[in-house]
Design a protein around this motif. Structure first.
Motif, PDB file in Angstrom:
ATOM      1  N   SER A 270      23.851   4.956 -55.871  1.00  0.00           N
ATOM      2  CA  SER A 270      24.472   5.023 -54.548  1.00  0.00           C
ATOM      3  C   SER A 270      23.860   6.236 -53.866  1.00  0.00           C
ATOM      4  O   SER A 270      23.042   6.936 -54.477  1.00  0.00           O
ATOM      5  CB  SER A 270      25.991   5.169 -54.664  1.00  0.00           C
ATOM      6  OG  SER A 270      26.307   6.459 -55.144  1.00  0.00           O
ATOM      7  N   CYS A 271      24.275   6.529 -52.620  1.00  0.00           N
ATOM      8  CA  CYS A 271      23.621   7.642 -51.916  1.00  0.00           C
ATOM      9  C   CYS A 271      23.961   8.991 -52.548  1.00  0.00           C
ATOM     10  O   CYS A 271      23.196   9.927 -52.475  1.00  0.00           O
ATOM     11  CB  CYS A 271      23.969   7.613 -50.427  1.00  0.00           C
ATOM     12  SG  CYS A 271      25.441   8.545 -49.990  1.00  0.00           S
ATOM     13  N   ARG A 272      25.154   9.068 -53.163  1.00  0.00           N
ATOM     14  CA  ARG A 272      25.628  10.258 -53.903  1.00  0.00           C
ATOM     15  C   ARG A 272      25.999  11.454 -53.026  1.00  0.00           C
ATOM     16  O   ARG A 272      26.382  12.486 -53.545  1.00  0.00           O
ATOM     17  CB  ARG A 272      24.611  10.717 -54.960  1.00  0.00           C
ATOM     18  CG  ARG A 272      24.147   9.586 -55.867  1.00  0.00           C
ATOM     19  CD  ARG A 272      23.156  10.053 -56.901  1.00  0.00           C
ATOM     20  NE  ARG A 272      22.379   8.947 -57.428  1.00  0.00           N
ATOM     21  CZ  ARG A 272      21.545   9.055 -58.430  1.00  0.00           C
ATOM     22  NH1 ARG A 272      21.378  10.218 -59.032  1.00  0.00           N
ATOM     23  NH2 ARG A 272      20.872   7.990 -58.831  1.00  0.00           N
ATOM     24  N   VAL A 273      25.858  11.338 -51.705  1.00  0.00           N
ATOM     25  CA  VAL A 273      26.179  12.486 -50.849  1.00  0.00           C
ATOM     26  C   VAL A 273      27.275  12.190 -49.811  1.00  0.00           C
ATOM     27  O   VAL A 273      27.835  13.119 -49.238  1.00  0.00           O
ATOM     28  CB  VAL A 273      24.918  13.034 -50.115  1.00  0.00           C
ATOM     29  CG1 VAL A 273      23.937  13.635 -51.113  1.00  0.00           C
ATOM     30  CG2 VAL A 273      24.245  11.966 -49.270  1.00  0.00           C
ATOM     31  N   CYS A 274      27.576  10.939 -49.549  1.00  0.00           N
ATOM     32  CA  CYS A 274      28.565  10.621 -48.507  1.00  0.00           C
ATOM     33  C   CYS A 274      29.978  10.929 -49.029  1.00  0.00           C
ATOM     34  O   CYS A 274      30.180  11.208 -50.213  1.00  0.00           O
ATOM     35  CB  CYS A 274      28.461   9.156 -48.097  1.00  0.00           C
ATOM     36  SG  CYS A 274      29.104   8.033 -49.347  1.00  0.00           S
ATOM     37  N   ALA A 275      30.947  10.823 -48.123  1.00  0.00           N
ATOM     38  CA  ALA A 275      32.330  11.157 -48.498  1.00  0.00           C
ATOM     39  C   ALA A 275      32.834  10.238 -49.619  1.00  0.00           C
ATOM     40  O   ALA A 275      33.483  10.698 -50.559  1.00  0.00           O
ATOM     41  CB  ALA A 275      33.221  11.051 -47.271  1.00  0.00           C
ATOM     42  N   SER A 276      32.524   8.952 -49.528  1.00  0.00           N
ATOM     43  CA  SER A 276      33.013   8.032 -50.570  1.00  0.00           C
ATOM     44  C   SER A 276      32.363   8.342 -51.916  1.00  0.00           C
ATOM     45  O   SER A 276      33.043   8.364 -52.951  1.00  0.00           O
ATOM     46  CB  SER A 276      32.729   6.573 -50.182  1.00  0.00           C
ATOM     47  OG  SER A 276      33.519   6.210 -49.077  1.00  0.00           O
ATOM     48  N   CYS A 277      31.053   8.570 -51.911  1.00  0.00           N
ATOM     49  CA  CYS A 277      30.369   8.898 -53.170  1.00  0.00           C
ATOM     50  C   CYS A 277      30.929  10.188 -53.751  1.00  0.00           C
ATOM     51  O   CYS A 277      31.210  10.273 -54.948  1.00  0.00           O
ATOM     52  CB  CYS A 277      28.863   9.033 -52.962  1.00  0.00           C
ATOM     53  SG  CYS A 277      28.053   7.444 -52.724  1.00  0.00           S
ATOM     54  N   LYS A 278      31.150  11.177 -52.888  1.00  0.00           N
ATOM     55  CA  LYS A 278      31.673  12.466 -53.374  1.00  0.00           C
ATOM     56  C   LYS A 278      33.095  12.318 -53.902  1.00  0.00           C
ATOM     57  O   LYS A 278      33.517  13.070 -54.768  1.00  0.00           O
ATOM     58  CB  LYS A 278      31.616  13.505 -52.256  1.00  0.00           C
ATOM     59  CG  LYS A 278      30.183  13.972 -52.037  1.00  0.00           C
ATOM     60  CD  LYS A 278      30.154  15.353 -51.431  1.00  0.00           C
ATOM     61  CE  LYS A 278      28.787  15.971 -51.582  1.00  0.00           C
ATOM     62  NZ  LYS A 278      28.346  16.633 -50.363  1.00  0.00           N
TER      63      LYS A 278
ATOM     64  N   TYR B 198      32.054   2.085 -52.558  1.00  0.00           N
ATOM     65  CA  TYR B 198      32.293   2.001 -51.118  1.00  0.00           C
ATOM     66  C   TYR B 198      31.375   2.944 -50.342  1.00  0.00           C
ATOM     67  O   TYR B 198      31.719   3.404 -49.242  1.00  0.00           O
ATOM     68  CB  TYR B 198      33.761   2.339 -50.811  1.00  0.00           C
ATOM     69  CG  TYR B 198      34.767   1.491 -51.561  1.00  0.00           C
ATOM     70  CD1 TYR B 198      34.677   0.099 -51.564  1.00  0.00           C
ATOM     71  CD2 TYR B 198      35.807   2.078 -52.282  1.00  0.00           C
ATOM     72  CE1 TYR B 198      35.595  -0.685 -52.265  1.00  0.00           C
ATOM     73  CE2 TYR B 198      36.739   1.305 -52.974  1.00  0.00           C
ATOM     74  CZ  TYR B 198      36.624  -0.074 -52.963  1.00  0.00           C
ATOM     75  OH  TYR B 198      37.533  -0.833 -53.642  1.00  0.00           O
ATOM     76  N   CYS B 199      30.231   3.263 -50.901  1.00  0.00           N
ATOM     77  CA  CYS B 199      29.278   4.211 -50.305  1.00  0.00           C
ATOM     78  C   CYS B 199      29.165   4.016 -48.782  1.00  0.00           C
ATOM     79  O   CYS B 199      28.871   2.924 -48.301  1.00  0.00           O
ATOM     80  CB  CYS B 199      27.903   4.015 -50.954  1.00  0.00           C
ATOM     81  SG  CYS B 199      26.621   5.028 -50.192  1.00  0.00           S
ATOM     82  N   ASP B 200      29.443   5.092 -48.044  1.00  0.00           N
ATOM     83  CA  ASP B 200      29.459   5.020 -46.573  1.00  0.00           C
ATOM     84  C   ASP B 200      28.073   4.745 -46.001  1.00  0.00           C
ATOM     85  O   ASP B 200      27.946   4.306 -44.864  1.00  0.00           O
ATOM     86  CB  ASP B 200      29.979   6.340 -45.975  1.00  0.00           C
ATOM     87  CG  ASP B 200      31.339   6.704 -46.529  1.00  0.00           C
ATOM     88  OD1 ASP B 200      32.060   5.782 -46.952  1.00  0.00           O
ATOM     89  OD2 ASP B 200      31.668   7.904 -46.555  1.00  0.00           O
ATOM     90  N   ASN B 201      27.056   5.056 -46.769  1.00  0.00           N
ATOM     91  CA  ASN B 201      25.686   4.816 -46.293  1.00  0.00           C
ATOM     92  C   ASN B 201      25.150   3.458 -46.735  1.00  0.00           C
ATOM     93  O   ASN B 201      23.944   3.221 -46.668  1.00  0.00           O
ATOM     94  CB  ASN B 201      24.768   5.943 -46.761  1.00  0.00           C
ATOM     95  CG  ASN B 201      25.081   7.229 -46.012  1.00  0.00           C
ATOM     96  OD1 ASN B 201      25.337   7.193 -44.814  1.00  0.00           O
ATOM     97  ND2 ASN B 201      25.100   8.346 -46.721  1.00  0.00           N
ATOM     98  N   ASN B 202      26.064   2.618 -47.204  1.00  0.00           N
ATOM     99  CA  ASN B 202      25.661   1.282 -47.644  1.00  0.00           C
ATOM    100  C   ASN B 202      24.553   1.334 -48.681  1.00  0.00           C
ATOM    101  O   ASN B 202      23.667   0.485 -48.696  1.00  0.00           O
ATOM    102  CB  ASN B 202      25.160   0.442 -46.460  1.00  0.00           C
ATOM    103  CG  ASN B 202      26.293  -0.377 -45.891  1.00  0.00           C
ATOM    104  OD1 ASN B 202      27.241  -0.725 -46.613  1.00  0.00           O
ATOM    105  ND2 ASN B 202      26.211  -0.661 -44.600  1.00  0.00           N
TER     106      ASN B 202
HETATM  107 ZN    ZN Z   1      27.318   7.198 -50.556  1.00  0.00          ZN
END
Ligand code: ZN
Ligand code: NAP
Ligand code: ZN
Length: 350
Positions: A93-101, A107-111
């Motif tokens: 996943s992106c690992r940096v967005c609010a959902s990943c954090k 639900y990664c916000d960056n899709n």
């Molecule tokens: Zn993410």
């Protein structure tokens, strides 16, 4: 690249067949796993048959993976060669967005959530799943398998387990709550075990007479056969939460009527067609219709550890690659008690 071998579908209408493909060379943070067992999830069938309209062919399904670590990158700290490890539905996943954090990588916000198969990774390469001899993933997306759990029966926890554990936790299933589970399949039987283990009064809804006794053994306080006339009448307005684990189209209106004021019906089942809800069914009683998808990495490990503590695994029927089509047909018919697991030893040409 690492040459590997498994089973793939090449179109929505062709059977699974042997397939040679490649995984990326393991990087510094990667773990290379020789797969021992892979559960058969109904999502494998939905996707292979393009019932969700998102198929990438050739497709190597499978996201309930347990195996042995064969190689680790130089920066891997969580695993060593020889460890038993598991992979579920997510490999990045992106690992940096609010959902990943927040540990909700699904639900990664960056899709940028990368599914274990039928997806493209951050380099644009197609991901291949657990119906094959091995897999490579970043250690952050690999789970530890508790030593006291049977590894084959643990495999289904990686999807069916977390997908039901997560919403039951989110909506606070526990003592004093009345929880319903619709559909006694792979997801449903795990929902039943978890709801019971959390201390909730748990009611199983099933269309299958043949599953009534099993449902009681698996933890149901009551079992309701939804093919009987007037099955819903005695329970109107009494449920706090109902988890819908059904794979096919069905009418949810009667279940909404079973909810208390402010109750929630959450679907984890994902049939191919839209769900119809009359606004009155939710307006009267301020009810909610919700959904939930798998669970993040942290919660998946928490679920595995909970299973270790409470001795919970999936009820499985082992199967082999030469019987895979038959197994899929039986899943579609609701005729599996309660999860098929592929034994990778039966994969020929390894
Ligand atoms: Zn993410
Ligand atoms: P499964 O093992 O095939 O179980 C589905 C159950 O639904 C069956 O055992 C049957 O239970 C019931 N059912 C089937 N056809 C029905 C019909 N026409 N009417 C009413 N009930 C019916 O499937 P699964 O692997 O548990 O997956 C269930 C669904 O969840 C699938 O759609 C799958 O794609 C989805 N899923 C979602 C997520 C997520 O993250 N949200 C994750 C995994 C799977 P009874 O015999 O008891 O009636
Ligand atoms: Zn699944």
């Amino acid at each position: 690249m690492i040459k590997t071998h498994g089973y793939a579908t090449h179109s929505a209408t062709t059977a699974l067949a042997p397939f040679d493909y490649e995984h990326r060379e393991p990087g510094p943070k990667d773990v290379f796993i020789a797969i021992e067992f892979c559960g058969i999830c109904h999502s494998d069938i939905h996707q292979a048959r393009n019932e969700w309209g998102n198929a990438i062919y050739p497709m190597v399904p499978g996201h309930e993976i347990v195996g042995i670590v064969k190689q680790v990158g130089s920066e891997v700290t969580k695993f060593k060669v020889g460890d038993r490890a598991a992979i579920g539905c997510l490999v990045d996943s992106c690992r940096v967005c609010a959902s990943c954090k927040a540990g909700e990588e699904q639900y990664c916000d960056n899709n940028a959530a990368v599914w274990t198969y039928n997806a493209k990774d951050r380099n644009g390469n197609v991901t291949y799943g657990g119906y094959g001899e091995n897999i490579v993933a970043d250690e952050g997306f690999v789970l530890k398998v508790p030593a006291n759990l049977d590894p084959a029966a643990t495999a289904p926890l990686l999807c069916a387990g977390i997908t039901t554990y997560s919403p039951l936790k989110h909506w606070k299933a526990g003592p004093g709550k009345k929880i319903g589970v619709i559909g006694l399949g792979g997801l449903g039987h795990m929902a039943l075990k978890f709801s019971h283990a959390f201390g909730a009064t748990t009611v199983q809804f099933t269309t299958s007479k043949s599953k009534v006794e099993d449902a009681k053994r698996l933890g149901a306080d009551e079992v309701i056969l939804t093919r009987e006339p007037n099955w819903h009448a005695p329970h109107a307005g009494t449920f706090d939460f109902i988890l819908d684990c059904v794979s096919a189209e069905h009418d949810i209106t009667p279940y909404l009527a079973l909810l208390k004021r402010d109750g929630t019906l959450c679907t984890v089942g994902i049939p191919s067609s839209p769900v119809a809800i009359h606004a009155f069914s939710v307006a009267i009683g301020r009810k909610s219709f919700a959904g939930s998808a798998i669970g993040g990495l942290k919660e998946t490990q928490e679920m595995l550890d909970f299973c270790s503590e409470h001795n919970i695994v999936s009820d499985i029927e082992m199967t082999s690659f030469d019987k895979i089509e038959e197994a899929w047909e039986r899943v579609v018919k609701g005729d599996v008690k309660y999860r098929f697991v592929l034994d990778l030893k039966t994969l020929k040409g390894k």
